[in-house]
Design a protein around this motif. Structure first.
Motif, PDB file in Angstrom:
ATOM      1  N   TYR A 206     -47.544 -55.128  55.129  1.00 43.35           N
ATOM      2  CA  TYR A 206     -46.718 -54.355  54.196  1.00 43.35           C
ATOM      3  C   TYR A 206     -45.439 -53.877  54.874  1.00 43.35           C
ATOM      4  CZ  TYR A 206     -45.207 -50.806  50.898  1.00 43.35           C
ATOM      5  OH  TYR A 206     -44.454 -50.066  50.028  1.00 43.35           O
ATOM      6  N   SER A 207     -45.585 -53.291  56.060  1.00 44.65           N
ATOM      7  CA  SER A 207     -44.418 -52.776  56.771  1.00 44.65           C
ATOM      8  C   SER A 207     -43.449 -53.903  57.119  1.00 44.65           C
ATOM      9  CB  SER A 207     -44.868 -52.056  58.047  1.00 44.65           C
ATOM     10  OG  SER A 207     -43.766 -51.563  58.767  1.00 44.65           O
ATOM     11  N   LEU A 208     -44.004 -55.050  57.528  1.00 47.49           N
ATOM     12  CA  LEU A 208     -43.149 -56.187  57.872  1.00 47.49           C
ATOM     13  C   LEU A 208     -42.371 -56.675  56.658  1.00 47.49           C
ATOM     14  CD1 LEU A 208     -42.273 -58.342  59.945  1.00 47.49           C
ATOM     15  CD2 LEU A 208     -44.209 -59.715  59.160  1.00 47.49           C
ATOM     16  N   ASN A 209     -43.023 -56.734  55.502  1.00 47.27           N
ATOM     17  CA  ASN A 209     -42.341 -57.185  54.294  1.00 47.27           C
ATOM     18  C   ASN A 209     -41.156 -56.274  53.968  1.00 47.27           C
ATOM     19  OD1 ASN A 209     -42.291 -58.806  51.696  1.00 47.27           O
ATOM     20  ND2 ASN A 209     -42.591 -56.754  50.864  1.00 47.27           N
ATOM     21  N   ASP A 210     -41.367 -54.952  54.062  1.00 43.46           N
ATOM     22  CA  ASP A 210     -40.282 -53.995  53.828  1.00 43.46           C
ATOM     23  C   ASP A 210     -39.149 -54.200  54.832  1.00 43.46           C
ATOM     24  OD1 ASP A 210     -40.575 -52.529  51.591  1.00 43.46           O
ATOM     25  OD2 ASP A 210     -41.300 -50.711  52.547  1.00 43.46           O
ATOM     26  N   THR A 211     -39.524 -54.381  56.090  1.00 45.71           N
ATOM     27  CA  THR A 211     -38.525 -54.536  57.149  1.00 45.71           C
ATOM     28  C   THR A 211     -37.712 -55.811  56.973  1.00 45.71           C
ATOM     29  OG1 THR A 211     -39.961 -53.317  58.680  1.00 45.71           O
ATOM     30  CG2 THR A 211     -38.204 -54.643  59.649  1.00 45.71           C
ATOM     31  N   VAL A 212     -38.370 -56.900  56.599  1.00 40.56           N
ATOM     32  CA  VAL A 212     -37.673 -58.181  56.420  1.00 40.56           C
ATOM     33  C   VAL A 212     -36.669 -58.090  55.271  1.00 40.56           C
ATOM     34  CG1 VAL A 212     -37.987 -60.577  55.681  1.00 40.56           C
ATOM     35  CG2 VAL A 212     -39.456 -59.631  57.460  1.00 40.56           C
ATOM     36  N   VAL A 213     -37.017 -57.365  54.209  1.00 44.33           N
ATOM     37  CA  VAL A 213     -36.082 -57.190  53.090  1.00 44.33           C
ATOM     38  C   VAL A 213     -34.812 -56.488  53.571  1.00 44.33           C
ATOM     39  CG1 VAL A 213     -35.706 -55.992  50.907  1.00 44.33           C
ATOM     40  CG2 VAL A 213     -37.842 -57.220  51.295  1.00 44.33           C
ATOM     41  N   VAL A 214     -34.985 -55.439  54.363  1.00 50.65           N
ATOM     42  CA  VAL A 214     -33.832 -54.717  54.911  1.00 50.65           C
ATOM     43  C   VAL A 214     -33.023 -55.620  55.841  1.00 50.65           C
ATOM     44  CG1 VAL A 214     -33.117 -52.768  56.350  1.00 50.65           C
ATOM     45  CG2 VAL A 214     -34.966 -52.476  54.690  1.00 50.65           C
ATOM     46  N   PHE A 215     -33.713 -56.347  56.713  1.00 50.15           N
ATOM     47  CA  PHE A 215     -33.025 -57.232  57.657  1.00 50.15           C
ATOM     48  C   PHE A 215     -32.269 -58.343  56.940  1.00 50.15           C
ATOM     49  CE2 PHE A 215     -35.871 -56.415  61.618  1.00 50.15           C
ATOM     50  CZ  PHE A 215     -35.373 -55.137  61.688  1.00 50.15           C
ATOM     51  N   ASP A 216     -32.826 -58.843  55.848  1.00 48.41           N
ATOM     52  CA  ASP A 216     -32.140 -59.880  55.061  1.00 48.41           C
ATOM     53  C   ASP A 216     -30.809 -59.356  54.517  1.00 48.41           C
ATOM     54  OD1 ASP A 216     -33.259 -62.417  55.031  1.00 48.41           O
ATOM     55  OD2 ASP A 216     -34.873 -61.822  53.692  1.00 48.41           O
ATOM     56  N   ARG A 217     -30.838 -58.121  54.020  1.00 50.69           N
ATOM     57  CA  ARG A 217     -29.608 -57.551  53.498  1.00 50.69           C
ATOM     58  C   ARG A 217     -28.609 -57.296  54.627  1.00 50.69           C
ATOM     59  NH1 ARG A 217     -28.152 -55.491  48.640  1.00 50.69           N
ATOM     60  NH2 ARG A 217     -29.645 -57.095  47.988  1.00 50.69           N
TER      61      ARG A 217
END
Length: 303
Positions: A206-217
């Motif tokens: 879950y935390s990784l999914n949130d982090t990847v979304v931020v990193f993508d932006r």
């Protein structure tokens, strides 16, 4: 949710406060874990587990003190859902039938007018417990290594990998510290067992999914706003994804809270770990992972 339509929060300023808060929580968690020790469940410690149902409520402390002598050591005794149900865990090396007979005989003497019935038994051998413990540790380490490589390949920058894995360590250690600290206080089981390991791996995902979304932006904005200051670009990226992050976290937290309240005693530890994971994982995506990326980027630029 109109607050999040065009947010303009200064996350970089809050990062400094977040670093202090995270540092305090991490140090406190590490101290608790190493001084008190992880509270392993029967899955990882080995032993026997019994759930007794009485006709009337009984005192947990009274049951524990009465069983300490017959079982050659004080067992772990907790309520198991209703006031009439008691969970008893013991590492007595005797045969499970003999241990059960000892427990039932002691309960009959202690509560002659309050009959008890065994509704659940479980046993785990010490060698199997060690294998489970080793396998769980390997699973977490392997997951973190794969995540580091995945982020490195996807974003082609080791600072993103370090930020993501650092945030995951942050989340798991703090949840683990909370479980260790409150394991003997909580009215439900907070011992580390297979279900809790599954919860930790879920928290990582879950935390990784949130982090990847931020990193993508961040990656998209770094290509769109090449002349923008790096810190401002990070702050803009966090604001751009804030609405998605908050809404996803609230809906997930709502579902997990319902599971915690209505899922029964067996799922309380698992669902409570997920509740902590959602809250801490959301916080780390906004204030830990991105903060590490900023700090590592500055150091890389200065070398």
């Amino acid at each position: 949710m109109r607050w999040f339509e065009t947010p303009d929060f200064n996350f970089l300023k809050a990062h400094k406060i977040g670093q202090i808060v995270s540092g305090i929580l991490l140090v406190a968690s590490i101290i608790v874990i190493f001084t008190k020790g992880l509270q392993y469940g029967i899955d990882f410690r080995g032993g026997k587990e019994f759930v007794l149902e009485f006709q009337q409520p009984v005192e947990v402390t009274e049951v524990r003190s009465e069983l300490a002598g017959p079982l050659d050591g004080a067992p772990e005794v907790k309520r198991f859902g209703s006031p009439q149900d008691i969970l008893i865990r013991t590492d007595n090396p005797g045969d499970i039938t003999a241990v059960q007979s000892t427990i039932m005989g002691t309960m009959q003497q202690l509560y002659p007018d309050n009959d008890a019935t065994v509704i659940k038994t479980d046993i785990v051998g010490p060698r199997f417990a060690e294998d489970l413990k080793r396998g769980a540790l390997n699973a977490i380490i392997f997951a973190l290594i794969v995540i580091f490589i995945y982020i490195l390949i996807r974003f082609k920058d080791w600072t993103f990998s370090a930020g993501a894995v650092g945030a995951l360590f942050h989340d798991v250690f703090i949840v683990l510290g909370i479980f260790t600290l409150f394991s003997e206080i909580a009215p439900f089981s907070m011992q580390i067992d297979q279900a809790i390991i599954a919860a930790f791996l879920t928290i990582v995902g879950y935390s990784l999914n949130d982090t990847v979304v931020v990193f993508d932006r961040i990656r998209e904005n770094s290509m769109l706003y090449k002349t923008m200051d790096y810190d401002k670009m990070i702050n803009k990226s966090l604001n751009d994804t804030l609405s998605r992050t908050v809404i996803t976290s609230i809906t997930t937290l709502f579902v997990v809270t319902v599971l915690f309240i209505f899922g029964g005693e067996v799922l309380k530890g698992f669902s409570f770990a997920l509740m902590l994971g959602v809250i801490i994982g959301t916080y780390s995506s906004l204030f830990v992972a991105s903060s590490m990326v900023v700090e590592l980027h500055k150091r890389k630029q200065n070398t």
